[in-house]
Design a protein around this motif. Sequence first.
Motif, PDB file in Angstrom:
ATOM      1  N   GLU A 206      49.030  32.563  38.311  1.00 19.87           N
ATOM      2  CA  GLU A 206      49.327  32.467  37.087  1.00 19.87           C
ATOM      3  C   GLU A 206      49.078  33.296  35.952  1.00 19.87           C
ATOM      4  O   GLU A 206      49.833  33.393  34.932  1.00 19.87           O
ATOM      5  CB  GLU A 206      48.807  30.759  36.593  1.00 19.87           C
ATOM      6  CG  GLU A 206      47.498  31.005  36.073  1.00 19.87           C
ATOM      7  CD  GLU A 206      46.396  30.848  37.436  1.00 19.87           C
ATOM      8  OE1 GLU A 206      46.806  31.223  38.432  1.00 19.87           O
ATOM      9  OE2 GLU A 206      45.162  30.162  37.186  1.00 19.87           O
ATOM     10  N   GLY A 207      48.139  34.308  36.287  1.00 23.33           N
ATOM     11  CA  GLY A 207      47.663  35.349  35.295  1.00 23.33           C
ATOM     12  C   GLY A 207      48.844  36.331  35.074  1.00 23.33           C
ATOM     13  O   GLY A 207      48.756  36.929  34.093  1.00 23.33           O
ATOM     14  N   THR A 208      49.699  36.488  35.944  1.00 16.86           N
ATOM     15  CA  THR A 208      50.839  37.157  35.791  1.00 16.86           C
ATOM     16  C   THR A 208      51.922  36.638  35.543  1.00 16.86           C
ATOM     17  O   THR A 208      53.180  37.219  35.129  1.00 16.86           O
ATOM     18  CB  THR A 208      50.841  38.238  36.941  1.00 16.86           C
ATOM     19  OG1 THR A 208      51.363  37.624  37.990  1.00 16.86           O
ATOM     20  CG2 THR A 208      49.657  39.150  37.215  1.00 16.86           C
ATOM     21  N   ALA A 209      52.166  35.239  35.797  1.00 16.01           N
ATOM     22  CA  ALA A 209      53.436  34.539  35.800  1.00 16.01           C
ATOM     23  C   ALA A 209      53.422  33.774  34.656  1.00 16.01           C
ATOM     24  O   ALA A 209      54.463  33.463  34.047  1.00 16.01           O
ATOM     25  CB  ALA A 209      53.475  33.403  36.944  1.00 16.01           C
TER      26      ALA A 209
ATOM     27  N   GLN B 295      45.037  40.965  42.963  1.00 18.29           N
ATOM     28  CA  GLN B 295      44.924  41.587  41.579  1.00 18.29           C
ATOM     29  C   GLN B 295      44.473  40.805  40.709  1.00 18.29           C
ATOM     30  O   GLN B 295      44.788  39.489  40.897  1.00 18.29           O
ATOM     31  CB  GLN B 295      46.041  42.511  41.536  1.00 18.29           C
ATOM     32  CG  GLN B 295      47.142  41.512  41.090  1.00 18.29           C
ATOM     33  CD  GLN B 295      48.529  42.424  40.669  1.00 18.29           C
ATOM     34  OE1 GLN B 295      49.293  42.590  41.831  1.00 18.29           O
ATOM     35  NE2 GLN B 295      48.970  42.640  39.503  1.00 18.29           N
ATOM     36  N   PRO B 296      43.977  41.287  39.508  1.00 17.80           N
ATOM     37  CA  PRO B 296      43.559  40.590  38.520  1.00 17.80           C
ATOM     38  C   PRO B 296      44.716  39.719  38.029  1.00 17.80           C
ATOM     39  O   PRO B 296      45.843  40.240  37.688  1.00 17.80           O
ATOM     40  CB  PRO B 296      43.025  41.216  37.339  1.00 17.80           C
ATOM     41  CG  PRO B 296      42.918  42.557  38.112  1.00 17.80           C
ATOM     42  CD  PRO B 296      43.861  42.533  39.208  1.00 17.80           C
ATOM     43  N   GLY B 297      44.589  38.430  38.101  1.00 20.32           N
ATOM     44  CA  GLY B 297      45.442  37.385  37.675  1.00 20.32           C
ATOM     45  C   GLY B 297      46.387  36.842  38.667  1.00 20.32           C
ATOM     46  O   GLY B 297      46.843  35.789  38.597  1.00 20.32           O
ATOM     47  N   ALA B 298      46.038  37.458  39.850  1.00 25.34           N
ATOM     48  CA  ALA B 298      46.977  36.703  41.303  1.00 25.34           C
ATOM     49  C   ALA B 298      46.151  37.197  42.419  1.00 25.34           C
ATOM     50  O   ALA B 298      46.207  38.025  42.982  1.00 25.34           O
ATOM     51  CB  ALA B 298      48.133  37.423  41.166  1.00 25.34           C
ATOM     52  N   CYS B 299      44.930  36.323  42.675  1.00 22.29           N
ATOM     53  CA  CYS B 299      44.174  36.846  43.840  1.00 22.29           C
ATOM     54  C   CYS B 299      43.595  35.744  44.425  1.00 22.29           C
ATOM     55  O   CYS B 299      43.683  34.664  44.180  1.00 22.29           O
ATOM     56  CB  CYS B 299      42.952  37.842  43.320  1.00 22.29           C
ATOM     57  SG  CYS B 299      41.656  36.930  42.294  1.00 22.29           S
ATOM     58  N   VAL B 300      42.774  36.180  45.740  1.00 22.07           N
ATOM     59  CA  VAL B 300      42.119  35.163  46.607  1.00 22.07           C
ATOM     60  C   VAL B 300      40.689  35.734  46.329  1.00 22.07           C
ATOM     61  O   VAL B 300      40.326  36.676  46.262  1.00 22.07           O
ATOM     62  CB  VAL B 300      42.623  35.160  48.052  1.00 22.07           C
ATOM     63  CG1 VAL B 300      44.207  34.789  47.905  1.00 22.07           C
ATOM     64  CG2 VAL B 300      42.443  36.466  48.624  1.00 22.07           C
TER      65      VAL B 300
ATOM     66  N   GLY C 100      32.553  29.219  49.490  1.00 27.13           N
ATOM     67  CA  GLY C 100      33.578  28.905  48.569  1.00 27.13           C
ATOM     68  C   GLY C 100      34.958  29.762  48.650  1.00 27.13           C
ATOM     69  O   GLY C 100      34.510  31.128  49.244  1.00 27.13           O
ATOM     70  N   PHE C 101      35.889  29.314  48.738  1.00 26.96           N
ATOM     71  CA  PHE C 101      37.011  30.126  48.700  1.00 26.96           C
ATOM     72  C   PHE C 101      38.269  29.423  47.885  1.00 26.96           C
ATOM     73  O   PHE C 101      38.440  28.274  47.831  1.00 26.96           O
ATOM     74  CB  PHE C 101      37.602  30.171  50.225  1.00 26.96           C
ATOM     75  CG  PHE C 101      38.836  31.192  50.368  1.00 26.96           C
ATOM     76  CD1 PHE C 101      38.639  32.597  50.457  1.00 26.96           C
ATOM     77  CD2 PHE C 101      40.152  30.689  50.320  1.00 26.96           C
ATOM     78  CE1 PHE C 101      39.676  33.383  50.360  1.00 26.96           C
ATOM     79  CE2 PHE C 101      41.176  31.492  50.494  1.00 26.96           C
ATOM     80  CZ  PHE C 101      41.009  32.815  50.572  1.00 26.96           C
ATOM     81  N   VAL C 102      38.931  30.485  47.100  1.00 25.09           N
ATOM     82  CA  VAL C 102      39.920  29.969  46.516  1.00 25.09           C
ATOM     83  C   VAL C 102      41.211  30.831  46.441  1.00 25.09           C
ATOM     84  O   VAL C 102      40.903  31.847  46.368  1.00 25.09           O
ATOM     85  CB  VAL C 102      39.490  29.862  44.791  1.00 25.09           C
ATOM     86  CG1 VAL C 102      40.580  29.766  43.973  1.00 25.09           C
ATOM     87  CG2 VAL C 102      38.410  28.610  44.484  1.00 25.09           C
ATOM     88  N   SER C 103      42.483  30.291  46.627  1.00 28.14           N
ATOM     89  CA  SER C 103      43.531  31.044  46.830  1.00 28.14           C
ATOM     90  C   SER C 103      44.296  30.832  45.364  1.00 28.14           C
ATOM     91  O   SER C 103      44.657  29.739  44.894  1.00 28.14           O
ATOM     92  CB  SER C 103      44.391  30.631  47.960  1.00 28.14           C
ATOM     93  OG  SER C 103      45.428  31.391  48.141  1.00 28.14           O
TER      94      SER C 103
END
Lengths: 396, 463
Positions: free
Chosen positions: A248-251, A379-384, A241-244
């Motif tokens: 949104e965690g920082t936005a 980083q937490p909130g914005a990662c792949v 599995g792969f997710v980009s």
Amino acid sequence: MASRGLSDRVAIVGMGCTPFRDHWDRSADDLIVDAVQECLASVPAIARADVDAYWVGTQGSGMSGMTLSKPLRMTGKPVTRVENFCATGSEAFRNACFAVASGAYDVVMATGVEKLKDSSFSGLTATWPPSDGTDVEWTAPGAFSLLAPAYADRYGVGEEQLRETLTHIAWKNHRNGALNARAQFRKEVPRAAISGAMKIAGPLGVMDCSGVADGAAAALIVRAEDAHLYTDRPVYLKGMGFVSGAGEGTAAEGYDFTTFPEVVASAQEAYRQAGVTDPRSEIALAEVHDCFTPTELVLMEDLGFSARGEGWRDVLDGAFDRDGAVAVNPDGGLKSFGHPIGATGLRMLFECFTQLRGEAGERQLPEVRLAVAQNLGGQPGACVAFMAIVGTEEPA
Amino acid sequence: MPSDPSPLGAIGAYAVHLPRHGLATTAFGDAGRPGRQARTVAAPDEDAVTLAVAAALPLADEIAGAASLLLATSQPPYLDKGSAATVHAALELPATVAAADLVGLRAGASALALALRGGGAVVAADLRTAAPGVPDELAHGDAAVAFVPARAGRPVVASVLAHVAATEELMERWRAPGEAHPTVWDERFSAGVLGAAASAAAVAALERAGIERPDHVVVACANPRAAAAARKALGGDGEDAALERLTGTSGAAHLGLLLADALDRAGAGETILALSAADGADAFVVRADVPAGAGRRGPSAREQAQALAYVTYDRFLRWRGLLEISGAKRPDPAPPAAPPALRTRDWKFGLVAARCSACGAVTTPPGRACAACGAIDAHEPVSLRDKPARVVSFTVDHLTPTPAPPLILAIVDVEGGGRRSVQVTDAPAAGIRVGDVLLPSFRRLSSTDGIHNYFWKARPEAA
């Protein structure tokens, strides 16, 4: 439209991995040649000319496919350079898998390399496109340190218990790395040295951080049905599995820094493809992205090895030690094996491959049938987030 | 309340901003408490532009309706490029408001005279640094003050009854571009020349205003001997000197600072003689038209001066770049690039984010898509500039070198919607906690390759 995955469709038949070190005497070119040569040597039936296409992952140690073809002085072959933060090496592997599964090629190689030690900076650095200058420049330890207090607050973990938990993770990974000749740091570290280390960011000391290292790794990948042409002990891809992330965690509001939603989604996809329903009992070993100690803690829950809020207790109970329920980072992990960014994703698969084939020597775990290689970048909130499940069971 | 405003101009409102920090001693060791003389100290992320923005923010709506905005300072962050334009952008002023710089110690007085006469707004902001070791090192401080002109139909806060200028070419104190501090000629020589110019201007202004003895006298002069003599000669009550003992003289901002403080004390109908002595003198006679302090926005100069957090002398030297301490070896922050900064100017300078028209969520930084629902190109601007935000999580970064350790980075949720990653500035020694309320604060994030990177940090509410 559906994500069908590559379960049982491709196999790893050979691998190479340089020691991860301060390689003062070696360039990125030297390291990638070493990894490719070792990988090819592991499969006598495949010569370099037999490899139809290559992928090379590097975060910042080269540009273009020539990062690989030029040091090898290799002509006439397609090489794709990929970059996906700290999941760069995993991304090289993922795309190489798709290429053989499609039928476009018979034999491909995924490689990854990073040369970090030619910069004299502390920690990791990155070069970004010209910008308006409004993004806060989080250092990696700064960004990941947000996990620790957020986790402790949410689950009522005391400061001391949290410290003990993080210390245990670092202690365990160094203890594992002490048995690994390829690891950057090859000795056990006393708990007091970990908990008392100089602070880097928030509650994180320098011993909560992974090692900055140079290194390279490589994997030979073929279609599953061809695997036995090359080796008696192939390792099959069971799920991936792969997710980009959307960042949104920082936005926008909502994210609470106690989980990686991208990791959860990529893990669920991989488990679904592999038919894993109870990860803690079905997975024998997991190589996870322990860039900082609280990352590994949170990952234990995101990967389903621990219930929410219970990960810290399981860590302290030794559930993820080498003889625990799931052996987590038995090769030492980023913490003690080191973290040359582009090579890390393939290094994780290298340990899975080695353990699944029973070649891990002193570190060998009993009865390994399914292994996880989990990687993330950002980083937490914005990662792949990447996850692969590999195993030895022959496809039906 | 006069219905016919003075042709010399009238003040509609004013606001003062002092930096959060002060310096009370030039001895190494403890920060100490203010004694005979202390000064205000801007943090290393503050400059004339950021101080000006802080002073002018409460008046942003009025300035938007003014003819022009003059920024007076002796420390413009740029030459060639106008610094007032940055203040203009941060205040989100209409492009039709002309923004220009006036530079030098006299600039505050000149800007006040020019702007009020022409219906313009003035913001005077300055940072002053004396050479380390000089006897009056603590006598110079950092401050900002803003005045907006009175508008038709709105109460007049104060009227300018007279302004008399006297220009003198005098090598009293000077500083070539790039020098850290001024050089000063023999103070007694200069005091005589400035004193004579000031007295003559004051007498002429009072005569022109038809006032024999003003109710309040304030004297702004970097030369302490000249200031003291003028106060004595004009019958000042020393209130201006009392404030100055906490702030120091604040260069181009000082006349405005003392005038604002006098308006805080002057009852309706009382008169103020406000005297500036630099490159000669400027004498203003001003009449307060509303009760004391009624025209002020935000906290008074004295309230701010009494709440300063005092720093040690070594910290002060470090902040001023006079003492360099190395940290971890890290790359310099990348300077902002001109085209992206122009494209995102509403965000970068005005902290304007995007509110989704579909789901209502606020996305930062604003872009085409909503971070909550993914709707594309369906959003409206929403300003976060004046909104408090609550700390969700934070860290103390020991890796990134900073002249003002510790470097605190936080994730904050904005009241009414929106999340930001912010650098926390002006944090108290005890640090911050999850749940603390922070307010946006326009600061200089970094300076690399001669480019200053301005953006909005966050500071504790109480600070």
